[in-house]
Scaffold this active site. Sequence first.
Site, PDB file in Angstrom:
ATOM      1  N   HIS A 107      10.526 -23.083 -29.636  1.00 26.75           N
ATOM      2  CA  HIS A 107      10.180 -22.512 -28.333  1.00 26.75           C
ATOM      3  C   HIS A 107      11.270 -21.561 -27.848  1.00 26.75           C
ATOM      4  CE1 HIS A 107       7.510 -26.302 -27.531  1.00 26.75           C
ATOM      5  NE2 HIS A 107       7.089 -25.558 -28.550  1.00 26.75           N
ATOM      6  N   HIS A 266      -0.548 -21.694 -27.759  1.00 26.63           N
ATOM      7  CA  HIS A 266       0.722 -22.341 -28.080  1.00 26.63           C
ATOM      8  C   HIS A 266       1.008 -22.270 -29.575  1.00 26.63           C
ATOM      9  CE1 HIS A 266       4.245 -24.793 -27.469  1.00 26.63           C
ATOM     10  NE2 HIS A 266       3.921 -25.404 -28.607  1.00 26.63           N
ATOM     11  N   ASP A 270       4.422 -20.865 -31.152  1.00 27.43           N
ATOM     12  CA  ASP A 270       5.198 -21.511 -32.215  1.00 27.43           C
ATOM     13  C   ASP A 270       5.413 -20.567 -33.396  1.00 27.43           C
ATOM     14  OD1 ASP A 270       5.609 -23.957 -30.998  1.00 27.43           O
ATOM     15  OD2 ASP A 270       4.006 -24.989 -32.063  1.00 27.43           O
ATOM     16  N   HIS A 293       4.167 -25.322 -38.685  1.00 20.69           N
ATOM     17  CA  HIS A 293       5.561 -24.964 -38.943  1.00 20.69           C
ATOM     18  C   HIS A 293       5.861 -24.840 -40.436  1.00 20.69           C
ATOM     19  CE1 HIS A 293       6.404 -25.404 -34.739  1.00 20.69           C
ATOM     20  NE2 HIS A 293       6.069 -26.673 -34.729  1.00 20.69           N
TER      21      HIS A 293
END
Length: 333
Positions: A107, A266, A270, A293
């Site tokens: 973030h 969001h 990310d 991720h």
Amino acid sequence: MTDGERQEGKPLSGRFKKTVFLNDETGTRMYLQRTLKTVVTTKGAGLHTGARVALTLRPAPVDTGIVFHRTDLPGSAPLPALAHQVGDTRLSTLLRAGDVSVSTVEHLMSALAGLGIDNLHVEVAGPEIPIMDGSAGPFIFLLQSAGIEEQTAPKKFYKVMEPVEVSDGDKWARFTPYDGFRLDFTIDFTHPAFAQKNRRVVLDFGEDAYIKDIARARTFGFMQDVETMRSMGLALGGSLHNAVVLDEVSVLNSGGLRYDNEPAKHKVLDAIGDLYLLGHPVIGQYTAYKSGHALNNALARALIEREEAREIVSFRAEEDVPSAFQCWRLRHA
């Protein structure tokens, strides 16, 4: 928050050879690197560890990059914010150097990317970056409060020259050439909050604005997963104050969603943070389906490895910079 697998990295030495300067006209103003004007500090709890820590952001010289420091471990190795330093991607991005690590960096990295900050020392007195409200918004406020200043060296970009793709089952992520920065992300969750129109986000930063359209999107999770996550030592600091929480049919937060497609946005937030671990902003298009991720990090590493698929470029004249990055221009006296 996204699922991922542990990613062990090796330094990619000797990979950053080709620098291309564009429009070398005498007397034109170069597009320059940026750092903060002054030191700024805040405190907060970690999403996964629950530990309350102090976070300090300090200006750094040109070509430093973003470097994390564990101030609670005196003499510990610094942690450069680079793709090959990623050591774990389970629900967050963790940087590791030997026995030293800092988690949930995505973030803050996203906010730094959104404001075009190139060089910064990040000091954290604990194992995890504070989650704040679950978005990049508080970090944007913190960075803007410190002020941003240009430095004396040209800003560098990763320019995508050829397609690069990584996949894991039905999940995939891809870079393709594009004269700007565009993201096209699709999620796939079976939940009433994820109506078909809210599963895909397409943002072109030549037209859209990071602070307005992305920065306030909060991390999210499902009630049925909370106990499992906590048994794994994760989400110990999670609450309705720093995450969007969903039960089987609805959003539990009293204020609802900040955007109709907040969970999908969001995931884009990310991705922007994960991709900034390339060390430079990307000139290109990122397209992904159910990425997280782990895949984001794999894509960044693949681009670095494929030397023919990218160039590191700088701009000697501001007017030649793609419009996606014009919002970073500072007013000059």
